[in-house]
Write a protein that holds these residues in place. Structure first.
Motif, PDB file in Angstrom:
ATOM      1  N   GLN A 135      55.181  62.580  73.563  1.00 44.81           N
ATOM      2  CA  GLN A 135      54.082  61.617  73.660  1.00 44.81           C
ATOM      3  C   GLN A 135      54.106  60.941  75.029  1.00 44.81           C
ATOM      4  N   SER A 136      55.274  60.580  75.471  1.00 41.73           N
ATOM      5  CA  SER A 136      55.396  59.958  76.785  1.00 41.73           C
ATOM      6  C   SER A 136      55.026  60.950  77.892  1.00 41.73           C
ATOM      7  N   ALA A 137      55.354  62.219  77.686  1.00 34.60           N
ATOM      8  CA  ALA A 137      54.997  63.247  78.671  1.00 34.60           C
ATOM      9  C   ALA A 137      53.472  63.387  78.772  1.00 34.60           C
ATOM     10  N   LEU A 138      52.800  63.425  77.626  1.00 29.49           N
ATOM     11  CA  LEU A 138      51.341  63.580  77.627  1.00 29.49           C
ATOM     12  C   LEU A 138      50.678  62.362  78.248  1.00 29.49           C
ATOM     13  N   ASP A 139      51.262  61.212  77.945  1.00 28.39           N
ATOM     14  CA  ASP A 139      50.777  59.958  78.448  1.00 28.39           C
ATOM     15  C   ASP A 139      50.884  59.919  79.982  1.00 28.39           C
ATOM     16  N   LEU A 140      51.994  60.379  80.501  1.00 34.51           N
ATOM     17  CA  LEU A 140      52.159  60.460  81.955  1.00 34.51           C
ATOM     18  C   LEU A 140      51.155  61.426  82.557  1.00 34.51           C
ATOM     19  N   CYS A 141      50.987  62.589  81.938  1.00 41.36           N
ATOM     20  CA  CYS A 141      50.022  63.569  82.451  1.00 41.36           C
ATOM     21  C   CYS A 141      48.621  62.970  82.449  1.00 41.36           C
TER      22      CYS A 141
ATOM     23  N   ARG B 117      45.339  63.613  71.493  1.00 42.89           N
ATOM     24  CA  ARG B 117      44.057  62.904  71.603  1.00 42.89           C
ATOM     25  C   ARG B 117      44.280  61.411  71.770  1.00 42.89           C
ATOM     26  N   VAL B 118      45.316  60.875  71.114  1.00 43.61           N
ATOM     27  CA  VAL B 118      45.621  59.448  71.256  1.00 43.61           C
ATOM     28  C   VAL B 118      45.965  59.130  72.714  1.00 43.61           C
ATOM     29  N   ALA B 119      46.849  59.954  73.293  1.00 48.64           N
ATOM     30  CA  ALA B 119      47.258  59.715  74.688  1.00 48.64           C
ATOM     31  C   ALA B 119      46.060  59.769  75.626  1.00 48.64           C
ATOM     32  N   PHE B 120      45.183  60.758  75.431  1.00 42.81           N
ATOM     33  CA  PHE B 120      44.027  60.901  76.312  1.00 42.81           C
ATOM     34  C   PHE B 120      43.044  59.744  76.116  1.00 42.81           C
ATOM     35  N   GLY B 121      42.789  59.398  74.868  1.00 39.62           N
ATOM     36  CA  GLY B 121      41.858  58.311  74.574  1.00 39.62           C
ATOM     37  C   GLY B 121      42.328  56.998  75.180  1.00 39.62           C
ATOM     38  N   LEU B 122      43.611  56.691  75.045  1.00 39.75           N
ATOM     39  CA  LEU B 122      44.141  55.432  75.579  1.00 39.75           C
ATOM     40  C   LEU B 122      44.127  55.423  77.104  1.00 39.75           C
ATOM     41  N   ALA B 123      44.129  56.610  77.718  1.00 39.51           N
ATOM     42  CA  ALA B 123      44.088  56.677  79.183  1.00 39.51           C
ATOM     43  C   ALA B 123      42.652  56.682  79.689  1.00 39.51           C
TER      44      ALA B 123
ATOM     45  N   ALA C 263      49.853  43.492  62.610  1.00 33.87           N
ATOM     46  CA  ALA C 263      49.940  44.762  61.878  1.00 33.87           C
ATOM     47  C   ALA C 263      49.196  45.865  62.623  1.00 33.87           C
ATOM     48  N   ASP C 264      47.981  45.576  63.083  1.00 43.27           N
ATOM     49  CA  ASP C 264      47.210  46.585  63.825  1.00 43.27           C
ATOM     50  C   ASP C 264      47.913  46.990  65.112  1.00 43.27           C
ATOM     51  N   PHE C 265      48.447  45.995  65.814  1.00 41.31           N
ATOM     52  CA  PHE C 265      49.123  46.291  67.071  1.00 41.31           C
ATOM     53  C   PHE C 265      50.331  47.200  66.820  1.00 41.31           C
ATOM     54  N   ALA C 266      51.094  46.889  65.783  1.00 41.35           N
ATOM     55  CA  ALA C 266      52.289  47.686  65.482  1.00 41.35           C
ATOM     56  C   ALA C 266      51.897  49.130  65.161  1.00 41.35           C
ATOM     57  N   ARG C 267      50.804  49.292  64.423  1.00 42.66           N
ATOM     58  CA  ARG C 267      50.363  50.619  64.043  1.00 42.66           C
ATOM     59  C   ARG C 267      49.885  51.396  65.274  1.00 42.66           C
ATOM     60  N   ALA C 268      49.078  50.734  66.110  1.00 42.29           N
ATOM     61  CA  ALA C 268      48.571  51.402  67.314  1.00 42.29           C
ATOM     62  C   ALA C 268      49.712  51.727  68.276  1.00 42.29           C
ATOM     63  N   ALA C 269      50.667  50.800  68.387  1.00 41.76           N
ATOM     64  CA  ALA C 269      51.795  51.042  69.288  1.00 41.76           C
ATOM     65  C   ALA C 269      52.598  52.252  68.823  1.00 41.76           C
ATOM     66  N   ALA C 270      52.756  52.390  67.517  1.00 43.63           N
ATOM     67  CA  ALA C 270      53.517  53.528  66.983  1.00 43.63           C
ATOM     68  C   ALA C 270      52.826  54.838  67.338  1.00 43.63           C
ATOM     69  N   GLN C 271      51.503  54.863  67.235  1.00 43.63           N
ATOM     70  CA  GLN C 271      50.788  56.098  67.581  1.00 43.63           C
ATOM     71  C   GLN C 271      50.780  56.318  69.094  1.00 43.63           C
ATOM     72  N   ALA C 272      50.744  55.236  69.854  1.00 42.97           N
ATOM     73  CA  ALA C 272      50.669  55.376  71.305  1.00 42.97           C
ATOM     74  C   ALA C 272      52.001  55.837  71.902  1.00 42.97           C
ATOM     75  N   THR C 273      53.102  55.414  71.316  1.00 41.33           N
ATOM     76  CA  THR C 273      54.384  55.720  71.961  1.00 41.33           C
ATOM     77  C   THR C 273      55.271  56.671  71.181  1.00 41.33           C
ATOM     78  N   ARG C 274      55.090  56.793  69.866  1.00 43.60           N
ATOM     79  CA  ARG C 274      56.022  57.590  69.057  1.00 43.60           C
ATOM     80  C   ARG C 274      57.452  57.232  69.413  1.00 43.60           C
ATOM     81  N   ALA C 275      57.782  55.993  69.172  1.00 46.62           N
ATOM     82  CA  ALA C 275      59.106  55.504  69.542  1.00 46.62           C
ATOM     83  C   ALA C 275      60.184  56.101  68.648  1.00 46.62           C
ATOM     84  N   GLY C 276      61.421  55.948  69.055  1.00 45.15           N
ATOM     85  CA  GLY C 276      62.551  56.458  68.293  1.00 45.15           C
ATOM     86  C   GLY C 276      63.738  55.533  68.479  1.00 45.15           C
ATOM     87  N   GLN C 277      64.868  56.101  68.938  1.00 44.33           N
ATOM     88  CA  GLN C 277      66.081  55.327  69.194  1.00 44.33           C
ATOM     89  C   GLN C 277      66.508  54.541  67.969  1.00 44.33           C
TER      90      GLN C 277
END
Lengths: 486, 486
Positions: A193-199, A221-227, B344-358
Motif C-alpha cells: 500500500q505504501s509502495a502504491l501510494d508513493l508511485c 484504487r484507494v491509493a490513487f483516489g487519495l492522491a 471512527a471514520d478517520f480510523a477506518r479511512a486511515a486503515a484503508q489508506a495505510t494498511r498498517a501493521g507492526q
C-alpha cells in the motif's frame, strides 16, 4: 462568591482532588462562566469553605496562573482577559459554525470492506499460513540485529532503505526471479500500500489518469483516489488487462497498475505479446506501468512468466514486491524496483515523503535472506501451498462436479471458482459468511460494465484437515439458494 | 544458421550455461534480432555446434516456449510472432519517445536536506540519546509480544491500531498530559510524517490551503505539497503562529499546522490567548488545527501549557504525538488524537489508506507503557536532558558572552542561539559542518519575507563531555568570519 460547585458530585473516580479543582476552574474560565476580571477568593478562604487543604487550592491557582488563565497580583487572583465565547451546543441556541468533517477525497478510503475477523476464517484471501512462519530463525535474526543496533538502525532509514537489505533483495530477485537488478534500483517500502501510494504521488499529478484492472485489487484504487488521480477501469480477459483503442485515446494513462503474473483476483497470467505491446504503448504515451508481483513466489505450473520489468531495456516499468505474503503482513516491509534513470531521485523523494525507519527489522530481514532462510522458507511453503491447492481442487470437483470452472491455480494463495449465471456470488458469499467462511465474491472486485460471477477462495491459511469441511459448508451456501428458490 | 554468439564471451561469471543461452536467445527475440517465424536449429544440432549438453539447449527452448517467445510444433521450433520493435538507444537514431520522469509534485519531496550522517554529529537537532534507550526492558517486552503472537499481531493492524496500545496511549495522555481522551479517539500511526500525510489527505482536498509556521518544520510542507495542498506560510512571533487579518481573508486555511508547546524550530510557546483565538477563528472558518506536540514530554520550566486539543469542547483540533523522540525514530510508531465526532471514520479511512501493521511492536509498546517503563524512561530522560541543556547554556554564555540571546529552553531537545545581524547563520552552519558539527541554520527553516538568523543546537544525543568541545568549535565557526572580514 459561591464556589461550592468546584467539588460538587459526581467527582471523577480516578482524579485527585487538586486536579478536579484545577479542571473545573479552568473549564469555568474558558467557557465564560467566570468572566475576565472576576476576583477569586484567597486560597486560604477557598480551602476553608471547601474543607480541603490550602495546598490543594494553591496548586490549582498556580497551574492556572502558569497557563495564563488567572492573573496574580498584589490584590489577589483574578480571571485573565481571554478571547473566549460561551460554548454553543447543537440544539440549544445557534448551531456550531462549521461541522467537523473529513475531506471529500477521504470517501475513497471509506469503501465497505470485510471485517478484520474475516481474515481468520477459512477461505479468506490474501492470508499466508501464520502457523508455518519460521519464528525461531526469524527471531534469531532479530536478536542479532538488536545486539548490533547503532544509531543507523535506531534512526530514520537511509535513502532507499538499509543498504544490506537492498543488496539482499537485489540478489534474491536476480537469482530467483531472473531480474538482473542492482541494489541502487531497490527502494524498501513499508508494504504494497505504501509502495502504491508513493508511485501515485511521485509519478502522478492531480487529475492524471490511473488505469486499474477490472476486476482488480481494491486497495490500489484507494491509493490513487487519495492522491487525486482519476481511476479508469480497464477490463481483464483471459490474457490479463485488455485496453481498447478507446481506452488509450479517451483515457490516456499516466499510471497503469497491473498484476501480470497472477492477476488479482482472477489469477490469470498476462501473455507475453500482451506484455510487450503494453510496454511499447506505455512508452509512446509517457505512461508508467506499475507491476505488482504480489505472490509470484508461490508459482507451481512451469517457469514464472518473465516480469515486465527487465523485459525491454529502459521500459517505463516499476516493479512492486512484498514480504506480506511470503513472511507476514504485519511485518510491513516490501520493495520497489526502479529503472536506473529515476532510481536515485525516487529514493530521495520517497525518504522525504515517508521518513521510513524499521532499521532493526530491515537488518534482520537482510540477515534472514543472506543466511538462506528465506529461500528455504519459500521452498517449503511452495510445496505446502501446492498440496493444499490440489486438495482444494479435488474437494471442489467432488462437491460441484468435474466441469466446474476454476482459475488462478498457477501461483499464489487463492483459487477462483466461477459460478453459473443465476447463482449470485454476493448472495453466496453472504450465506458463506453466515456459515463461518471468509470467501469473497468476485463481484465485489468488479465494476460495471464488467460482470464477473464467482468466488475467491484463499487457501494460504487453511489447514488441509479443514478443506473438506470448508467445501461442505461452501456447497451448502451455494445450494441453499436452490432451496430458497424451491 | 550461425548461433555462436549464444556463448560468445564475455560470459557472466555467476550464471549457469543454460541460463546464459536462455537469456541471450530471449534478448535476441525481444530485440528483433531474431525475427518472428525464424526457425531455430534442432536442440541436438545446436548442442553439437556449441559443444554443450543437449539438456542445456532443451531447458532454454522449453522455458522460452512456456513464456511464449518460441513456438514448438511438428516442424521444430520457431520464433513466435511478437509485437516487438528494435530498441532505439539515445544518441543512435531516434530518441526514446517519452523520457522517464517523476511527477511535478515530487519536486516538493526533492528539497535539499542535511546528509544522513549529520544526524550522528554533535548538535544535530531532533535526535534523542540513543545510548540511553532502555534496550533491556524494551526487548523483554518484544520477547513477550513474540511469544504470544497470533494472527491478530501478524496480520494487518486493526482499525486505529492495536486495542491495547490505544488504551495505553489514552491512559498516558490522560495522566501525564492532562488530556482526558478515550481509546476510541486514538489512531496509531507509523510516526509523525505518516500522521501529517493522513491529515493532509483525509482532511484536505486538492487546492486547499494549509498554513505552515514560518520558520517551521520542513517535512510538514512535504506532506502537504505531495497531497496537492497549497502551503501558505504564516509568521511565528514570540507567542507562536501569528496570522494577520489578511492571512485569514486572502488565504483561508483548511489545515493549520502548529507546534504550540515548543515551536519548531524557535522553541517558543504559544500563549493561551493566542490558542483560544486560533480555535475560535478556525471553528468559524471550517479549518482543522493540527497540533504537533512532538517533544513536550521533555518539559522542564513549570507546568506544560494545556494542549489546544481538549481546551474547548468540539474544537476542530487533531493532536499529533510520536515515540520518535521519547524512544527512537526508527520505531515508526506515533499517534493521532481525534475529536469524537470524526474518530471512527478517520480510523477506518486511515486503515484503508495505510494498511498498517507492526502488531508485535504495538503490543510490546502497550506492555512497555502499562508496566511503567515508559514513564520511568521519560522521567530519567527529563533529568538528563535538563542537565545537558544547563551545561550547554553555560558553555554558550561563556563562549559568546552573557547577553547572547537563547530561546527554546522550556522543553524538548534543542536550543536556539540567535546571531547578531551581519553574521550569516547559513555561513556559520556551513563552517560548523566542516568542523564536524551537525548544527542547522535557522534560516534554512525560514521562508521570505520572514528572516531569522540563528542556529538550532540539538543536545539530545550530545554527551556532556562533548559539550565544551562542541561549543569551542562552534565559536570557531562563528568567529572565523571575523577573520575573513579582517
Amino acid at each position: 462568591m459561591e464556589l461550592d460547585w468546584l467539588l460538587a458530585p459526581p467527582l471523577p473516580e480516578t482524579m485527585p482532588r487538586q486536579r478536579v479543582i484545577y479542571h473545573r476552574l479552568r473549564e469555568a474560565i474558558l467557557s465564560g462562566r467566570l468572566v475576565p476580571g472576576t476576583r477569586l477568593p484567597a486560597s486560604r478562604d477557598l480551602a476553608a469553605s471547601l474543607k480541603i487543604a490550602r495546598n490543594t487550592v494553591l496548586f490549582a491557582y498556580e497551574q492556572l496562573v502558569a497557563e495564563g488563565c488567572l492573573l496574580a497580583d498584589r490584590q489577589g487572583t483574578r480571571v485573565a482577559p481571554l478571547p473566549v465565547r460561551p460554548v454553543v451546543r447543537p440544539g440549544r441556541g445557534e448551531a456550531p459554525v462549521a461541522p467537523l468533517q473529513l475531506s471529500a477525497r477521504a470517501a475513497a478510503a471509506l469503501q465497505p470492506e470485510p471485517a478484520r475477523e474475516a481474515a481468520a476464517l477459512p477461505f479468506a484471501p490474501g492470508v499466508p499460513d501464520y502457523g508455518a512462519f519460521p519464528f525461531r530463525s526469524w527471531r534469531a535474526c532479530l536478536e542479532r540485529a538488536w545486539r548490533d543496533a547503532g544509531w543507523r538502525q535506531l534512526g530514520y532509514a537511509a535513502h532507499g532503505g538499509d543498504p544490506g537489505l537492498r543488496e539482499a533483495v537485489a540478489g534474491h530477485l536476480t537469482t530467483v526471479r531472473g531480474l538482473p537488478v542492482e541494489a541502487a534500483q531497490i527502494v524498501i517500502t513499508s508494504g504494497t500500500q505504501s509502495a502504491l501510494d508513493l508511485c501515485a504521488r511521485l509519478l502522478g499529478d492531480h487529475g492524471d489518469t490511473a488505469w486499474a484492472e477490472n476486476p482488480g485489487y481494491f486497495a490500489a484504487r484507494v491509493a490513487f483516489g487519495l492522491a487525486g488521480l482519476r481511476v479508469h477501469d480497464v477490463p481483464v480477459d483471459t490474457e490479463g488487462m485488455s485496453p481498447s483503442e478507446d481506452d488509450w485515446r479517451a483515457h490516456p494513462p499516466r499510471l497503469i497498475m497491473i498484476t501480470p503474473s497472477h492477476q488479482y483476483p482472477t489469477g490469470r497470467v498476462m501473455s507475453l505479446p500482451r506484455r510487450l505491446a503494453l510496454i511499447e504503448r506505455a512508452r509512446e504515451s509517457g505512461a508508467w506501468i506499475i507491476e505488482d508481483d504480489y505472490d509470484s513466489e508461490f508459482r507451481r505450473a512451469g517457469p514464472a512468466p518473465p516480469a515486465l520489468f527487465g523485459l525491454r531495456p529502459d521500459a517505463p516499468v516499476i516493479y512492486v514486491g512484498t514480504f506480506s505474503k511470503t513472511l507476514y503482513p504485519g511485518l510491513r516491509l516490501g520493495y520497489l524496483v526502479l529503472p536506473q534513470a529515476i532510481a536515485a531521485d525516487f529514493a530521495r523523494a520517497a525518504a522525504q515523503a515517508t521518513r521510513a525507519g524499521q532499521g532493526i527489522e530491515q537488518r534482520a530481514l537482510a540477515d534472514f535472506i543472506r543466511r538462506g532462510y528465506y529461500t528455504a522458507h519459500l521452498r517449503r511453503m511452495r510445496t505446502r501451498y501446492a498440496a493444499r491447492q490440489a486438495a482444494l481442487r479435488s474437494a471442489l470437483r467432488q462437491a460441484f462436479g468435474p466441469c466446474v470452472e476454476l482459475s488462478g491455480g498457477e501461483a499464489g494463495l487463492h483459487l477462483v471458482i466461477w459460478l453459473p449465471q443465476g447463482i449470485s456470488d454476493t448472495e453466496v458469499a453472504a450465506r458463506a459468511a453466515a456459515l463461518g467462511l471468509g470467501v469473497r465474491a468476485l463481484g465485489s472486485y468488479t465494476r460495471a460494465p464488467m460482470t464477473c460471477n464467482g468466488l475467491v477462495l484463499g487457501y494460504g491459511n487453511l489447514e488441509e484437515g479443514m478443506i473438506s469441511e470448508g467445501v461442505r459448508r461452501l456447497a451448502l451456501a451455494v445450494h441453499s439458494r436452490d432451496n430458497q428458490a424451491a
